[in-house]
Design a protein around this motif. Structure first.
Motif, PDB file in Angstrom:
ATOM      1  N   LEU A 162       0.859  -1.187   0.000  1.00  0.00           N
ATOM      2  CA  LEU A 162       0.000   0.000   0.000  1.00  0.00           C
ATOM      3  C   LEU A 162       0.890   1.230   0.000  1.00  0.00           C
ATOM      4  CD1 LEU A 162      -0.165   1.455   3.095  1.00  0.00           C
ATOM      5  CD2 LEU A 162      -1.252  -0.711   3.574  1.00  0.00           C
ATOM      6  N   ASP A 163       0.339   2.320  -0.519  1.00  0.00           N
ATOM      7  CA  ASP A 163       1.095   3.576  -0.513  1.00  0.00           C
ATOM      8  C   ASP A 163       0.560   4.458   0.603  1.00  0.00           C
ATOM      9  OD1 ASP A 163      -1.332   3.923  -1.809  1.00  0.00           O
ATOM     10  OD2 ASP A 163      -0.584   5.452  -3.180  1.00  0.00           O
ATOM     11  N   LEU A 164       1.480   5.061   1.350  1.00  0.00           N
ATOM     12  CA  LEU A 164       1.091   5.906   2.480  1.00  0.00           C
ATOM     13  C   LEU A 164       1.086   7.370   2.049  1.00  0.00           C
ATOM     14  CD1 LEU A 164       2.802   4.315   5.605  1.00  0.00           C
ATOM     15  CD2 LEU A 164       0.548   3.911   4.616  1.00  0.00           C
ATOM     16  N   HIS A 165      -0.046   8.019   2.270  1.00  0.00           N
ATOM     17  CA  HIS A 165      -0.245   9.385   1.821  1.00  0.00           C
ATOM     18  C   HIS A 165       0.331  10.370   2.833  1.00  0.00           C
ATOM     19  CE1 HIS A 165      -4.006   7.823  -0.569  1.00  0.00           C
ATOM     20  NE2 HIS A 165      -2.896   7.145  -0.821  1.00  0.00           N
ATOM     21  N   ALA A 209      -6.588   2.228   4.268  1.00  0.00           N
ATOM     22  CA  ALA A 209      -5.585   2.092   5.332  1.00  0.00           C
ATOM     23  C   ALA A 209      -5.081   3.458   5.788  1.00  0.00           C
ATOM     24  CB  ALA A 209      -4.420   1.236   4.847  1.00  0.00           C
ATOM     25  N   ASN A 210      -4.946   4.389   4.856  1.00  0.00           N
ATOM     26  CA  ASN A 210      -4.488   5.730   5.221  1.00  0.00           C
ATOM     27  C   ASN A 210      -5.488   6.433   6.126  1.00  0.00           C
ATOM     28  OD1 ASN A 210      -1.877   6.649   3.658  1.00  0.00           O
ATOM     29  ND2 ASN A 210      -3.030   5.364   2.237  1.00  0.00           N
ATOM     30  N   MET A 211      -6.771   6.306   5.791  1.00  0.00           N
ATOM     31  CA  MET A 211      -7.789   6.912   6.642  1.00  0.00           C
ATOM     32  C   MET A 211      -7.814   6.239   8.013  1.00  0.00           C
ATOM     33  SD  MET A 211      -9.287   9.428   5.008  1.00  0.00           S
ATOM     34  CE  MET A 211      -7.571   9.783   4.644  1.00  0.00           C
ATOM     35  N   ALA A 212      -7.598   4.934   8.046  1.00  0.00           N
ATOM     36  CA  ALA A 212      -7.582   4.202   9.314  1.00  0.00           C
ATOM     37  C   ALA A 212      -6.458   4.703  10.215  1.00  0.00           C
ATOM     38  CB  ALA A 212      -7.433   2.711   9.052  1.00  0.00           C
ATOM     39  N   MET A 213      -5.285   4.924   9.632  1.00  0.00           N
ATOM     40  CA  MET A 213      -4.155   5.425  10.417  1.00  0.00           C
ATOM     41  C   MET A 213      -4.401   6.855  10.879  1.00  0.00           C
ATOM     42  SD  MET A 213      -1.000   3.744   8.275  1.00  0.00           S
ATOM     43  CE  MET A 213       0.270   4.241   9.455  1.00  0.00           C
ATOM     44  N   TRP A 214      -5.022   7.652  10.011  1.00  0.00           N
ATOM     45  CA  TRP A 214      -5.380   9.019  10.400  1.00  0.00           C
ATOM     46  C   TRP A 214      -6.343   8.988  11.585  1.00  0.00           C
ATOM     47  CZ3 TRP A 214      -9.747  11.959  10.973  1.00  0.00           C
ATOM     48  CH2 TRP A 214      -9.585  13.345  11.021  1.00  0.00           C
ATOM     49  N   ASP A 215      -7.334   8.118  11.523  1.00  0.00           N
ATOM     50  CA  ASP A 215      -8.284   7.970  12.634  1.00  0.00           C
ATOM     51  C   ASP A 215      -7.547   7.684  13.941  1.00  0.00           C
ATOM     52  OD1 ASP A 215     -10.276   8.140  10.709  1.00  0.00           O
ATOM     53  OD2 ASP A 215     -10.837   6.019  10.826  1.00  0.00           O
ATOM     54  N   GLY A 216      -6.654   6.675  13.889  1.00  0.00           N
ATOM     55  CA  GLY A 216      -5.938   6.293  15.105  1.00  0.00           C
ATOM     56  C   GLY A 216      -5.138   7.432  15.688  1.00  0.00           C
ATOM     57  N   LYS A 217      -4.446   8.160  14.824  1.00  0.00           N
ATOM     58  CA  LYS A 217      -3.653   9.309  15.278  1.00  0.00           C
ATOM     59  C   LYS A 217      -4.547  10.382  15.892  1.00  0.00           C
ATOM     60  CE  LYS A 217      -2.567  12.329  12.111  1.00  0.00           C
ATOM     61  NZ  LYS A 217      -3.084  13.691  12.338  1.00  0.00           N
ATOM     62  N   GLU A 261       5.607   3.310  -1.091  1.00  0.00           N
ATOM     63  CA  GLU A 261       4.970   2.006  -0.920  1.00  0.00           C
ATOM     64  C   GLU A 261       5.656   1.192   0.176  1.00  0.00           C
ATOM     65  OE1 GLU A 261       2.506   0.427  -2.820  1.00  0.00           O
ATOM     66  OE2 GLU A 261       2.161   1.934  -4.383  1.00  0.00           O
ATOM     67  N   ILE A 262       4.839   0.434   0.902  1.00  0.00           N
ATOM     68  CA  ILE A 262       5.341  -0.501   1.904  1.00  0.00           C
ATOM     69  C   ILE A 262       4.449  -1.732   1.888  1.00  0.00           C
ATOM     70  CG2 ILE A 262       3.955   0.548   3.756  1.00  0.00           C
ATOM     71  CD1 ILE A 262       6.230  -0.199   5.704  1.00  0.00           C
ATOM     72  N   GLU A 263       5.013  -2.885   2.194  1.00  0.00           N
ATOM     73  CA  GLU A 263       4.196  -4.083   2.279  1.00  0.00           C
ATOM     74  C   GLU A 263       3.379  -4.048   3.571  1.00  0.00           C
ATOM     75  OE1 GLU A 263       6.162  -7.733   1.418  1.00  0.00           O
ATOM     76  OE2 GLU A 263       6.966  -6.973  -0.481  1.00  0.00           O
ATOM     77  N   ALA A 317       8.116  -0.439  -6.235  1.00  0.00           N
ATOM     78  CA  ALA A 317       6.686  -0.762  -6.253  1.00  0.00           C
ATOM     79  C   ALA A 317       5.838   0.421  -6.690  1.00  0.00           C
ATOM     80  CB  ALA A 317       6.242  -1.233  -4.867  1.00  0.00           C
ATOM     81  N   GLN A 318       6.437   1.599  -6.799  1.00  0.00           N
ATOM     82  CA  GLN A 318       5.694   2.779  -7.227  1.00  0.00           C
ATOM     83  C   GLN A 318       5.466   2.800  -8.737  1.00  0.00           C
ATOM     84  OE1 GLN A 318       7.469   5.443  -3.554  1.00  0.00           O
ATOM     85  NE2 GLN A 318       7.937   6.037  -5.623  1.00  0.00           N
ATOM     86  N   GLU A 319       6.171   1.926  -9.472  1.00  0.00           N
ATOM     87  CA  GLU A 319       5.917   1.834 -10.911  1.00  0.00           C
ATOM     88  C   GLU A 319       4.555   1.181 -11.132  1.00  0.00           C
ATOM     89  OE1 GLU A 319       7.722  -0.096 -15.031  1.00  0.00           O
ATOM     90  OE2 GLU A 319       8.893  -0.191 -13.181  1.00  0.00           O
ATOM     91  N   HIS A 320       3.779   1.744 -12.029  1.00  0.00           N
ATOM     92  CA  HIS A 320       2.419   1.230 -12.235  1.00  0.00           C
ATOM     93  C   HIS A 320       1.993   1.446 -13.677  1.00  0.00           C
ATOM     94  CE1 HIS A 320      -1.567  -0.071 -10.864  1.00  0.00           C
ATOM     95  NE2 HIS A 320      -2.035   0.814 -11.733  1.00  0.00           N
ATOM     96  N   ARG A 321       1.354   0.420 -14.225  1.00  0.00           N
ATOM     97  CA  ARG A 321       0.815   0.505 -15.581  1.00  0.00           C
ATOM     98  C   ARG A 321      -0.690   0.289 -15.548  1.00  0.00           C
ATOM     99  NH1 ARG A 321       4.823  -3.800 -18.648  1.00  0.00           N
ATOM    100  NH2 ARG A 321       6.825  -2.810 -18.129  1.00  0.00           N
TER     101      ARG A 321
END
Length: 391
Positions: free
Chosen positions: A47-50, A314-322, A102-104, A75-79
């Motif tokens: 996933l990519d972290l915003h 996942a980004n919104m979830a982490m924002w919520d937690g913070k 990106e991170i796994e 992993a940031q390369e994308h087609r």
């Protein structure tokens, strides 16, 4: 440490971020998690972290520098392609890109778990019920593992789509989108299917045509994760689950659904492992709001489950937690009533997550339609540009 008793139901990224940021501010919490260990269940791909959400949460958690050791720049390369293999968008990897690294998912969870003091995470815990405390109307009791009980000042539902906490706050239930992802894997790709890199590139790809899609991405362990997105009616789940439980039948079923796609994409199905996992895509209604209640709140998918088509879950979830952790810390520091702090957090969460949930729903509708790939790329590019202009 504070004397406030906080229970977090679920050790996903929302619950773990909440626990870690609370800990940074000297506040203890207890996490109840059904998994028996951090790696006992596969965590999925990358996933990519915003910058404004996932990365901001890691800064608040004091973990950003550690996170940088796990960034997968390739992993940031994308087609983005159509079923004939025509490339309509190619985003190349940039080693210095910091906007959305990106991170796994497994590595991210491990970083968070390792940062939390021992004993805070109770592994292998099955929560049966959350009920009002008999002694204090503002508190709730968690019933777990065959009848054990513990009472808390605040119980946070970070327990995902089928949350046990949410029914105490809201009658909303996840709704099936009519689209299912069928998860496939190719382990040891360099031996079993070395041509795969020519298909998906170093990072990943998305192929869209005729209301179907296929997404694929490489992982650090030399495997490939593939998601075949096809419409399946909810009343067909029993039948299709039986089909996917038998590898050869599952492959034939998918090859039939992708019959007119380029052979190089069908090869991803032919070469996949025997483990085939159907993952129906559900989402909560938008907006999903509730009346604040002392002693309870929700974060992550429990609060705003959305499809993966905005890349924001996942980004919104982490924002919520913070944000919830900071609200609690501020309340303890200033004397603000805990219920007021939680209610204020919930309002900010609604405002932050609603646009992403709406975008997710509209993008799913778009890719499941008869829209052409250039049309899809154009719409998503406009949406991305609009997000960048937001404060």
């Amino acid at each position: 440490m504070s004397t406030l008793d906080i229970a977090i139901i679920g050790a996903g990224v929302a619950g773990l971020t909440l626990a870690r940021v609370l800990q940074v501010h000297g506040i203890h919490s207890t996490i109840f998690e059904l998994d028996t260990s951090v790696r006992s269940r596969d965590q999925g791909g990358t996933l990519d972290l915003h910058l404004e959400s996932g990365q901001a949460a890691l800064h608040a958690a004091g973990l950003f520098s550690k996170f940088q050791n796990y960034i997968r720049s390739e992993a940031q390369e994308h087609r983005t392609m159509d079923k004939h293999g025509v490339i309509h968008l190619h985003v190349k990897s940039e080693h210095n890109t910091v906007e959305r690294p990106e991170i796994e998912r497994g590595d991210l969870r491990q970083i968070l778990v390792d940062s939390i003091e021992k004993g805070s995470i109770q592994w292998g815990i099955r929560v049966h019920e959350i009920k009002p405390s008999k002694e204090n109307a503002d508190k709730y009791t968690v019933v777990y593992n065959g009848g054990h009980e513990a009472t808390f000042d605040l119980v946070v539902g970070a327990d995902g789509a089928w949350s046990k906490v949410r029914p105490l706050l809201s009658s909303a239930q996840p709704v099936y989108s009519s689209l299912s992802f069928i998860e496939l894997r190719i382990t040891d790709k360099e031996t079993r299917y070395p041509e795969v890199l020519e298909v998906i590139g170093r990072g990943g790809c998305m192929i869209v045509s005729d209301g179907k899609l296929m997404g694929a991405g490489s992982l650090a362990d030399k495997s490939v994760r593939i998601y075949a997105g096809i419409p399946i009616e909810e009343d067909q789940f029993s039948e299709t689950n039986t089909i996917f439980s038998k590898p050869e039948q599952g492959r034939r079923y998918l090859l039939d659904r992708y019959a007119d796609w380029d052979d190089k994409f069908k090869a991803l199905i032919r070469h996949c492992d025997d483990l085939i996992i159907p993952r129906p895509i559900y989402a909560l209604p938008v907006p999903h709001v509730w009346e604040s209640k002392s002693g309870l709140t929700l974060v992550g998918d429990a609060a705003h489950l959305m499809s993966p088509f905005s890349g924001a879950g996942a980004n919104m979830a982490m924002w919520d937690g913070k944000e919830l952790a900071l609200a609690i810390a501020d309340a303890l520091k200033t004397g603000k009533p805990l219920m007021d702090a939680v209610a204020d957090f919930e309002q900010r969460m609604y405002e932050m997550t609603r646009p992403m949930a709406e975008l997710s729903a509209s993008n799913l509708k778009l890719v499941a339609s008869d829209a052409t790939v250039p049309q899809i790329v154009e719409v998503m590019a406009r949406a991305k540009s609009a997000r960048k202009k937001q404060p």
